[in-house]
Design a protein around this motif. Structure first.
Motif, mmCIF file in Angstrom:
data_model
loop_
_atom_site.group_PDB
_atom_site.id
_atom_site.type_symbol
_atom_site.label_atom_id
_atom_site.label_comp_id
_atom_site.label_asym_id
_atom_site.label_seq_id
_atom_site.Cartn_x
_atom_site.Cartn_y
_atom_site.Cartn_z
ATOM 1 N N SER A 60 19.633 -23.567 -26.026
ATOM 2 C CA SER A 60 18.382 -24.412 -25.725
ATOM 3 C C SER A 60 16.944 -23.585 -24.585
ATOM 4 C CB SER A 60 19.226 -25.942 -25.345
ATOM 5 O OG SER A 60 18.868 -25.557 -23.756
ATOM 6 N N PRO A 61 15.905 -24.165 -25.317
ATOM 7 C CA PRO A 61 15.220 -23.695 -23.961
ATOM 8 C C PRO A 61 15.574 -23.502 -22.808
ATOM 9 C CG PRO A 61 14.489 -25.435 -25.444
ATOM 10 C CD PRO A 61 15.613 -25.849 -25.827
ATOM 11 N N LEU A 62 16.700 -24.452 -22.156
ATOM 12 C CA LEU A 62 17.144 -23.938 -20.620
ATOM 13 C C LEU A 62 18.308 -23.259 -20.821
ATOM 14 C CD1 LEU A 62 15.953 -27.748 -21.164
ATOM 15 C CD2 LEU A 62 17.401 -27.616 -18.384
ATOM 16 N N MET A 63 18.996 -23.029 -21.295
ATOM 17 C CA MET A 63 19.745 -21.861 -21.177
ATOM 18 C C MET A 63 18.828 -20.538 -22.092
ATOM 19 S SD MET A 63 22.736 -21.068 -24.388
ATOM 20 C CE MET A 63 23.190 -19.742 -24.417
ATOM 21 N N ARG A 64 17.917 -20.467 -22.436
ATOM 22 C CA ARG A 64 16.764 -19.587 -22.663
ATOM 23 C C ARG A 64 16.226 -19.296 -20.958
ATOM 24 N NH1 ARG A 64 13.097 -20.923 -27.136
ATOM 25 N NH2 ARG A 64 12.112 -18.559 -26.674
ATOM 26 N N ALA A 65 16.011 -19.732 -21.000
ATOM 27 C CA ALA A 65 15.056 -20.143 -18.843
ATOM 28 C C ALA A 65 16.056 -19.053 -18.049
ATOM 29 C CB ALA A 65 15.237 -21.600 -19.052
ATOM 30 N N MET A 66 17.534 -20.689 -18.330
ATOM 31 C CA MET A 66 18.862 -19.817 -17.253
ATOM 32 C C MET A 66 18.925 -18.157 -17.192
ATOM 33 S SD MET A 66 21.158 -23.131 -17.609
ATOM 34 C CE MET A 66 22.496 -21.879 -16.512
ATOM 35 N N SER A 67 19.067 -17.788 -18.694
ATOM 36 C CA SER A 67 19.615 -16.239 -18.797
ATOM 37 C C SER A 67 18.295 -15.534 -18.066
ATOM 38 C CB SER A 67 20.035 -16.021 -20.177
ATOM 39 O OG SER A 67 18.796 -16.294 -21.526
ATOM 40 N N GLN A 68 16.783 -16.043 -18.991
ATOM 41 C CA GLN A 68 15.483 -14.287 -18.517
ATOM 42 C C GLN A 68 14.771 -15.567 -16.896
ATOM 43 O OE1 GLN A 68 12.955 -15.282 -21.427
ATOM 44 N NE2 GLN A 68 14.776 -15.679 -23.190
ATOM 45 N N GLY A 69 15.720 -15.913 -16.078
ATOM 46 C CA GLY A 69 14.684 -16.399 -14.866
ATOM 47 C C GLY A 69 13.449 -17.200 -15.186
ATOM 48 N N MET A 70 13.423 -18.186 -16.063
ATOM 49 C CA MET A 70 12.459 -18.854 -16.249
ATOM 50 C C MET A 70 12.193 -19.754 -16.053
ATOM 51 S SD MET A 70 10.796 -16.115 -19.866
ATOM 52 C CE MET A 70 9.188 -17.015 -19.144
ATOM 53 N N THR A 71 11.083 -20.660 -16.024
ATOM 54 C CA THR A 71 10.851 -21.983 -15.487
ATOM 55 C C THR A 71 10.799 -22.594 -17.405
ATOM 56 O OG1 THR A 71 9.061 -21.755 -13.944
ATOM 57 C CG2 THR A 71 9.258 -23.572 -14.871
ATOM 58 N N LEU A 113 22.694 -32.260 -17.856
ATOM 59 C CA LEU A 113 21.609 -31.549 -16.525
ATOM 60 C C LEU A 113 22.455 -31.293 -15.484
ATOM 61 C CD1 LEU A 113 18.168 -33.022 -16.960
ATOM 62 C CD2 LEU A 113 18.692 -30.908 -17.949
ATOM 63 N N ILE A 114 23.514 -32.684 -14.850
ATOM 64 C CA ILE A 114 23.975 -32.194 -13.931
ATOM 65 C C ILE A 114 24.447 -30.837 -13.253
ATOM 66 C CG2 ILE A 114 25.290 -32.926 -11.770
ATOM 67 C CD1 ILE A 114 24.686 -36.050 -13.093
ATOM 68 N N THR A 115 25.123 -30.437 -14.120
ATOM 69 C CA THR A 115 26.151 -29.432 -13.840
ATOM 70 C C THR A 115 24.997 -28.109 -14.166
ATOM 71 O OG1 THR A 115 27.687 -29.880 -14.546
ATOM 72 C CG2 THR A 115 27.973 -27.462 -13.931
ATOM 73 N N ILE A 116 23.958 -28.018 -14.465
ATOM 74 C CA ILE A 116 22.581 -27.219 -14.833
ATOM 75 C C ILE A 116 22.151 -26.859 -13.936
ATOM 76 C CG2 ILE A 116 20.752 -25.926 -16.067
ATOM 77 C CD1 ILE A 116 21.366 -27.545 -18.318
ATOM 78 N N LEU A 117 22.042 -28.298 -12.887
ATOM 79 C CA LEU A 117 20.602 -28.231 -12.069
ATOM 80 C C LEU A 117 22.019 -28.436 -10.645
ATOM 81 C CD1 LEU A 117 18.602 -31.522 -12.899
ATOM 82 C CD2 LEU A 117 17.791 -29.125 -13.163
ATOM 83 N N SER A 118 23.094 -28.872 -10.480
ATOM 84 C CA SER A 118 23.706 -27.686 -9.054
ATOM 85 C C SER A 118 24.431 -26.824 -9.156
ATOM 86 C CB SER A 118 24.665 -29.713 -8.956
ATOM 87 O OG SER A 118 25.876 -29.453 -10.407
ATOM 88 N N GLU A 119 25.110 -26.130 -9.743
ATOM 89 C CA GLU A 119 25.757 -25.311 -10.427
ATOM 90 C C GLU A 119 25.012 -24.177 -10.984
ATOM 91 O OE1 GLU A 119 28.325 -25.775 -8.686
ATOM 92 O OE2 GLU A 119 28.429 -27.481 -8.570
ATOM 93 N N LYS A 120 23.469 -24.135 -11.656
ATOM 94 C CA LYS A 120 23.048 -23.275 -12.217
ATOM 95 C C LYS A 120 24.347 -22.412 -13.255
ATOM 96 C CE LYS A 120 19.515 -24.559 -9.478
ATOM 97 N NZ LYS A 120 18.368 -25.500 -9.033
ATOM 98 N N VAL A 130 26.714 -19.107 -19.145
ATOM 99 C CA VAL A 130 25.609 -18.717 -18.621
ATOM 100 C C VAL A 130 25.450 -19.723 -17.165
ATOM 101 C CG1 VAL A 130 23.187 -18.314 -19.625
ATOM 102 C CG2 VAL A 130 25.205 -18.586 -20.966
ATOM 103 N N GLN A 131 25.258 -18.189 -16.220
ATOM 104 C CA GLN A 131 24.627 -18.088 -15.367
ATOM 105 C C GLN A 131 23.096 -18.119 -14.685
ATOM 106 O OE1 GLN A 131 27.380 -16.266 -12.399
ATOM 107 N NE2 GLN A 131 28.640 -18.330 -11.766
ATOM 108 N N ALA A 132 22.731 -18.969 -14.103
ATOM 109 C CA ALA A 132 21.401 -18.857 -14.517
ATOM 110 C C ALA A 132 20.369 -17.971 -13.289
ATOM 111 C CB ALA A 132 20.749 -20.379 -13.587
ATOM 112 N N VAL A 133 20.007 -17.060 -13.829
ATOM 113 C CA VAL A 133 19.310 -15.689 -12.651
ATOM 114 C C VAL A 133 18.233 -16.385 -11.937
ATOM 115 C CG1 VAL A 133 20.393 -13.685 -14.716
ATOM 116 C CG2 VAL A 133 17.556 -15.148 -14.229
ATOM 117 N N ARG A 134 17.952 -15.743 -10.533
ATOM 118 C CA ARG A 134 16.574 -16.160 -9.872
ATOM 119 C C ARG A 134 15.564 -16.106 -10.703
ATOM 120 N NH1 ARG A 134 16.786 -12.761 -4.731
ATOM 121 N NH2 ARG A 134 15.673 -14.392 -4.153
ATOM 122 N N GLY A 135 14.626 -17.527 -10.226
ATOM 123 C CA GLY A 135 13.765 -17.697 -11.215
ATOM 124 C C GLY A 135 13.568 -18.961 -11.845
ATOM 125 N N PHE A 136 15.215 -18.908 -12.184
ATOM 126 C CA PHE A 136 14.988 -19.544 -12.583
ATOM 127 C C PHE A 136 15.127 -21.408 -12.222
ATOM 128 C CE2 PHE A 136 18.179 -23.267 -13.979
ATOM 129 C CZ PHE A 136 17.469 -23.944 -14.890
#
Length: 370
Positions: A150-161, A178-185, A196-202
């Motif tokens: 999804s767009p969110l998954m791509r943003a997480m892996s690339q450190g984007m908005t 969204l809760i796990t994505i926003l709280s646990e990143k 998939v763990q969000a990288v810095r910048g996400f």
């Protein structure tokens, strides 16, 4: 010609270029002049992002056009939020530039405003999490190659908005993904035993409409994950006229419409009508008015004037006149044919008819209403 070459060739022909394309020169100039600290993977510093939205002049004389006309502090809070680990929720009535601000924030921060989830009553969980290429899934079973991010998954892996439009239009069970994505990143992939763990910048920018309260309210758990910034309607008539004028000029140029001489007078008139009916009182405060069911937002004023400009260009003498905007105003005001028409007729007879210099507008509106 390759796909990338075709895309590049047609960028200049896009009806509505993405913010990062339409204002590429400004973003490039800001990046060159920006010597302040930048968060990880940000294209600009928070100071430069705010300058991009609010407008100003760089030391080399480059003029940065305002993308948002409103309180500076709101923009500063929004930008600062994106530099933290909290997501941003832009809240307001229709037409307060929530989508516009969201797009430009993403363009300035990440250089890409297209990682977008459009919220509707039918938005599935796959749009927020991930989906599957069913041909590969059936042939080879679950694998990373079969997974459609999804767009969110791509943003997480690339450190984007990433952006989520009309969050409260999305069903509640999909919102809660969204809760796990926003709280646990992190985004679990249980089918693969991975995550998939969000990288810095996400980070995430969501927008929500005040008029959608009661449709799919955000749970308290989800709302806590957002820092909410409420975008107000323009505070003064002058500010709203400025916003409408700028956007009409931009839209008109993208449609190759000729500039309408003396069009400012009609823009002021449209803004005055919208504000008076929206506020339920005339500008001088002497006459109370009934408000119609529509929002009569700044965005609708832009649409009315743009349509009037097209009428003047293609079926008139190129000069924006009352007759060019009258039908558009009627369509914006009268949403409920029964109740709103009565309110509009009363406004015409008690306010417009008696106002100095508005006779032509009164006649044009009467003809449009006939």
């Amino acid at each position: 010609m390759t796909v990338s070459e075709t895309t590049e060739a047609h960028t200049g022909e896009a009806l509505r270029p993405h913010a990062e394309d339409a204002f590429a020169d400004e973003l490039k100039a800001l990046a060159a002049a920006d010597d302040r600290p930048r968060p990880e993977r940000w294209r600009l510093s928070p100071w430069a992002v705010a300058l991009y939205l609010l407008g100003g002049t760089l030391p080399d004389g480059t003029v940065i056009t305002p993308k948002y006309v409103g309180p500076r502090r709101l923009v500063e809070v929004a930008v600062t939020t994106l530099a933290t680990d909290r997501a941003l929720l832009l809240l307001g009535v229709p037409g307060t530039a929530k989508t516009w601000v969201s797009e430009h924030l993403a363009a300035a921060v990440s250089g890409d405003s297209t990682l977008l989830v459009q919220g509707t009553a039918g938005t599935p969980e796959e749009a927020v999490r991930y989906g599957w290429n069913y041909a590969q899934l059936l042939a080879n079973g679950p694998s990373r190659d079969a997974l459609v991010p999804s767009p969110l998954m791509r943003a997480m892996s690339q450190g984007m908005t990433a952006r989520i439009e009309e969050l409260t239009r999305i069903p509640a069970d999909v919102q809660d993904s969204l809760i796990t994505i926003l709280s646990e990143k992190t985004l679990p992939l249980p089918e693969l035993g991975q995550e998939v763990q969000a990288v810095r910048g996400f980070n995430v920018i969501a927008t929500a409409n005040d008029r959608d309260r009661g449709v799919n309210e955000l749970s308290s758990a989800l709302r806590r994950r957002f820092n909410t910034v409420v975008l107000p309607l323009p505070a003064t008539p002058e500010a709203e006229v400025d916003i409408v004028s700028r956007r009409v000029d931009q839209v008109g140029r993208s449609l190759d419409l000729p500039a309408a001489p003396d069009g400012l007078a009609e823009i002021r008139r449209v803004v005055t009508v919208f504000r008076e009916l929206r506020d339920g009182v005339t500008t001088d405060g002497r006459t109370k008015l009934k408000s119609p069911s529509g929002t009569l937002s700044t965005a609708e004023a832009i649409s009315v004037v743009t349509n009037g400009l097209a009428l003047a260009a293609h079926f008139g003498d190129g000069v924006l006149r009352p007759g060019d905007v009258a039908a558009g105003i009627l369509g914006a005001v009268v949403r409920d044919p029964a109740a709103d028409r009565v309110i509009w007729q009363e406004y015409l007879e008690t306010v417009v008819r008696e106002r100095d210099g508005w006779k032509d507008f009164y006649r044009a509106c009467r003809e449009a209403s006939a």
